[in-house]
Enzyme design. Structure first.
Site, PDB file in Angstrom:
ATOM      1  N   ILE A   1       0.811  -1.218   0.000  1.00 15.76           N
ATOM      2  CA  ILE A   1       0.000   0.000   0.000  1.00 15.76           C
ATOM      3  C   ILE A   1       0.842   1.266   0.000  1.00 15.76           C
ATOM      4  O   ILE A   1       0.351   2.331  -0.320  1.00 15.76           O
ATOM      5  CB  ILE A   1      -1.036   0.050   1.153  1.00 15.76           C
ATOM      6  CG1 ILE A   1      -0.360  -0.138   2.511  1.00 15.76           C
ATOM      7  CG2 ILE A   1      -2.134  -0.961   0.939  1.00 15.76           C
ATOM      8  CD1 ILE A   1      -1.305   0.143   3.669  1.00 15.76           C
TER       9      ILE A   1
ATOM     10  N   GLY B   1       7.661   3.647   1.139  1.00 17.80           N
ATOM     11  CA  GLY B   1       8.301   4.756   1.828  1.00 17.80           C
ATOM     12  C   GLY B   1       9.768   4.826   1.469  1.00 17.80           C
ATOM     13  O   GLY B   1      10.239   4.105   0.591  1.00 17.80           O
ATOM     14  N   ALA B   2      10.490   5.703   2.173  1.00 14.02           N
ATOM     15  CA  ALA B   2      11.904   5.865   1.874  1.00 14.02           C
ATOM     16  C   ALA B   2      12.680   4.636   2.309  1.00 14.02           C
ATOM     17  O   ALA B   2      13.591   4.192   1.644  1.00 14.02           O
ATOM     18  CB  ALA B   2      12.441   7.100   2.559  1.00 14.02           C
ATOM     19  N   GLU B   3      12.308   4.055   3.443  1.00 13.08           N
ATOM     20  CA  GLU B   3      13.128   2.957   3.929  1.00 13.08           C
ATOM     21  C   GLU B   3      12.363   1.648   4.062  1.00 13.08           C
ATOM     22  O   GLU B   3      12.968   0.621   4.315  1.00 13.08           O
ATOM     23  CB  GLU B   3      13.792   3.333   5.258  1.00 13.08           C
ATOM     24  CG  GLU B   3      12.807   3.734   6.338  1.00 13.08           C
ATOM     25  CD  GLU B   3      13.454   3.689   7.709  1.00 13.08           C
ATOM     26  OE1 GLU B   3      14.604   3.256   7.813  1.00 13.08           O
ATOM     27  OE2 GLU B   3      12.798   4.087   8.667  1.00 13.08           O
ATOM     28  N   ALA B   4      11.052   1.692   3.898  1.00 13.34           N
ATOM     29  CA  ALA B   4      10.305   0.456   4.084  1.00 13.34           C
ATOM     30  C   ALA B   4       9.135   0.375   3.123  1.00 13.34           C
ATOM     31  O   ALA B   4       8.594   1.389   2.699  1.00 13.34           O
ATOM     32  CB  ALA B   4       9.787   0.371   5.521  1.00 13.34           C
TER      33      ALA B   4
ATOM     34  N   ILE C   1       5.289  -0.912   2.862  1.00 14.34           N
ATOM     35  CA  ILE C   1       4.193  -1.164   3.786  1.00 14.34           C
ATOM     36  C   ILE C   1       3.153  -2.034   3.074  1.00 14.34           C
ATOM     37  O   ILE C   1       2.656  -1.666   2.021  1.00 14.34           O
ATOM     38  CB  ILE C   1       3.509   0.166   4.211  1.00 14.34           C
ATOM     39  CG1 ILE C   1       4.541   1.173   4.730  1.00 14.34           C
ATOM     40  CG2 ILE C   1       2.410  -0.100   5.237  1.00 14.34           C
ATOM     41  CD1 ILE C   1       5.190   0.794   6.021  1.00 14.34           C
TER      42      ILE C   1
ATOM     43  N   ASP D   1      11.856  11.652  14.164  1.00 19.15           N
ATOM     44  CA  ASP D   1      11.366  11.980  12.817  1.00 19.15           C
ATOM     45  C   ASP D   1       9.906  12.416  12.862  1.00 19.15           C
ATOM     46  O   ASP D   1       9.060  11.849  12.168  1.00 19.15           O
ATOM     47  CB  ASP D   1      11.538  10.748  11.903  1.00 19.15           C
ATOM     48  CG  ASP D   1      11.188  11.071  10.448  1.00 19.15           C
ATOM     49  OD1 ASP D   1      11.208  12.258  10.077  1.00 19.15           O
ATOM     50  OD2 ASP D   1      10.900  10.132   9.692  1.00 19.15           O
TER      51      ASP D   1
END
Lengths: 210, 327
Positions: free
Chosen positions: A5, A8-11, A13, A116
């Site tokens: 869905i 992101g920048a690091e993961a 989802i 963050d």
């Protein structure tokens, strides 16, 4: 089975099932551009940190329940919060940032820096009307006022760049929310925030007129 | 319409003649080189600028086949930068403007990097990585300002590389030499990786890398320093791309010339369906054209100052500056 869905920048989802429950699979993906050692170190430490701090933060604010942590797959399975982010809502409702201030101060009162804080990391659950805070991969325990001030600065920076049309109102509500809850005196704290912003490059503000 | 831009922010004294439709008619520069292992000394650099200024200015006009009388405006870099250096450019610009009665336009050096980059690469509304000696910033334009998405909380990426280079005896600016050295490194040494939200901190890497030089090969330290610092930048850039969903990402400033950084950013751009633009190497470092072009943009909006109100500001912050052509 699981549906991607968000990227992101690091993961990545994914929305999936855990028994009968709707859950989020947050998978920290490999960054091929990074040196292997650095990449796996960062993914491991952040997965551990996020799982630990999501739980720790529940003492004072709402966060999704953590159901499972996969250290080898860099995965956290957590409660799915169906709702909208503050980012989607704030441009019409700048007063919502009061909650952001309040939540951040609650974390700080409990010795946690988020690391963050931004408007994408606050979710309004539509059924319950309750706010959840997420993305604890950069968060840590600290007693230093400076670390709290960095959190405050980061949120202010993000509303300034992402919600510049409502920045002034949103900042005012954010600040109100923060100091309604914080145990630190406002003057002392704001001095620290300004000190951090001065340390940045070219922090002197100048009105430039042609 | 044509105009002259004068750049004298730090190492470089540059002059460029540009037309208001973006043709660079000339771009001449002379770069001050400090002694090996030493940093830039503001006074020495400003003396260099004063010495080379007549030659550079003259050459820029000859190459463009124009004289001062043909110019429609004079732009100069008003900051941020080193005071004595900035004053050389400002004083010359003020004089030329007053003597020939031409509009005088002070411009922001960092925005010069960005707008020239946009001119040369064709990027329309990019997420910008401004990586010069004086800036390490991630920006996007909104409502007539370049807004800061994230930035360094202490030294810049350029300073990190340059100061590391100096500590092993290179002459400043030492980016290309450090890059060459890093390409020979093999063993990764962990250095402080400090990302706070969208902000970065590089000073810990510098201290640690200098200290570890006694224990590891210099090639490995250069390699590790670049890997850690660029990974931090790439990560925050990726974060900004994921949040803003900008279809373009543009890299400007001296560090844009680094190949390893380009490799990392290409991957990120691809992952987020964004197009990567990198300023051409000839225009990555400080130059007069960035000042001249920014002057041309302001000239279209009638911006100017009287020579007696011309200023320099060593710490002029980028998000305070109005850029009326950016909605």
């Amino acid at each position: 089975m699981e549906k991607l869905i968000s990227k992101g920048a690091e993961a990545n989802i994914y929305l999936g099932k855990w028994g009968p429950l709707d859950v989020i699979y947050k998978v920290r993906v490999k960054k091929p551009y990074m040196v292997e050692d650095l990449d796996s170190y960062l993914r491991r430490i952040r997965t551990v940190r996020e799982a630990k701090m999501l739980r720790a933060a529940r003492n004072c604010i709402l966060t999704p329940y953590v159901l499972y942590v996969g250290l080898n797959s860099f995965t956290i399975v957590m409660q799915y919060v169906y709702g909208k982010t503050m980012k989607e809502l704030i441009n019409n409702r700048p007063d919502l940032s009061f909650i952001a201030g309040e939540y951040l101060a609650k974390l700080h009162n409990n010795g946690i820096a988020h690391g963050d804080p931004n408007t994408s990391n606050l979710l309004l659950e539509l059924n319950s009307g309750k706010w959840y805070m997420i993305d604890f991969g950069l968060s840590y325990y600290t007693q230093r006022v400076e670390d709290y001030a960095v959190d405050f600065h980061l949120f202010r920076e993000i509303i300034n760049v992402q919600h510049s049309d409502v920045y002034e109102q949103a900042y005012e509500f954010f600040s109100k929310g923060y100091f309604s809850t914080s145990r630190i005196a406002k003057d002392k704290f704001m001095n620290k925030v300004e000190e951090i912003e001065r340390r940045g490059r070219y922090a002197r503000r100048r009105k430039f007129e042609f | 319409m044509i105009g002259l831009g004068i750049e004298s922010t730090a190492h470089t004294f540059g002059a460029s003649v540009i037309s208001d439709d973006g043709r660079i008619l000339s771009n001449v520069k002379d770069v001050y080189r400090p002694p090996e292992g030493a940093g830039i000394h503001p006074r020495e650099a400003s003396r260099h600028h004063s010495d080379v200024a007549p030659k550079v200015l003259k050459e820029s006009l000859i190459k463009a086949s124009v004289s001062y009388r043909d110019l429609d405006f004079i732009a100069y870099s008003a900051g941020p930068g080193l005071g004595p250096c900035l004053r050389v450019g400002a004083t010359l610009a003020r004089f030329i403007s007053a003597y020939y009665d031409k509009p005088l336009i002070p411009v922001h050096h960092g925005i010069g990097h960005i707008e020239l980059g946009a001119l040369l690469t064709g990027a329309k509304d990019p997420l910008v990585l401004l990586l010069s000696g004086g800036h390490t910033m991630i920006l996007s334009a909104h409502n007539k300002r370049w807004r800061v998405f994230g930035e360094t909380l202490d030294i810049t990426l350029g300073q990190l590389i340059d100061q590391f280079g100096r500590s092993i005896g290179f002459s400043s600016p030492s980016g290309p030499q450090v890059e060459a050295l890093a390409s020979k490194g093999k063993n990764f040494v962990q250095l402080p990786y400090v990302v706070k939200g969208n902000d970065l901190s590089f000073s810990g890497i510098l201290s640690a890398a200098k200290k570890l030089l006694s224990r590891f090969r210099v090639e490995d330290m250069a390699y590790s320093l670049q890997e850690v610092a660029f990974s931090m930048l790439a990560e925050t850039a990726e974060r900004a791309l994921a949040l803003t969903k900008k279809p373009e990402i543009m890299v400007v400033g001296g560090v844009a010339a680094n190949k390893r950084l380009k490799e990392m950013l290409s991957y990120i751009a691809e992952r987020h369906d964004s197009k990567l633009f990198i300023v051409p190497a000839d225009y990555a470092g400080d130059n007069g054209a960035q000042i001249a072009w920014l002057g041309a943009l302001y000239h279209k909006y009638g911006y100017k100052v009287e020579p007696e109100h011309a200023f320099v500001d060593q710490s002029w912050r980028i998000d305070e500056v109005e850029v009326p052509w950016r909605s």
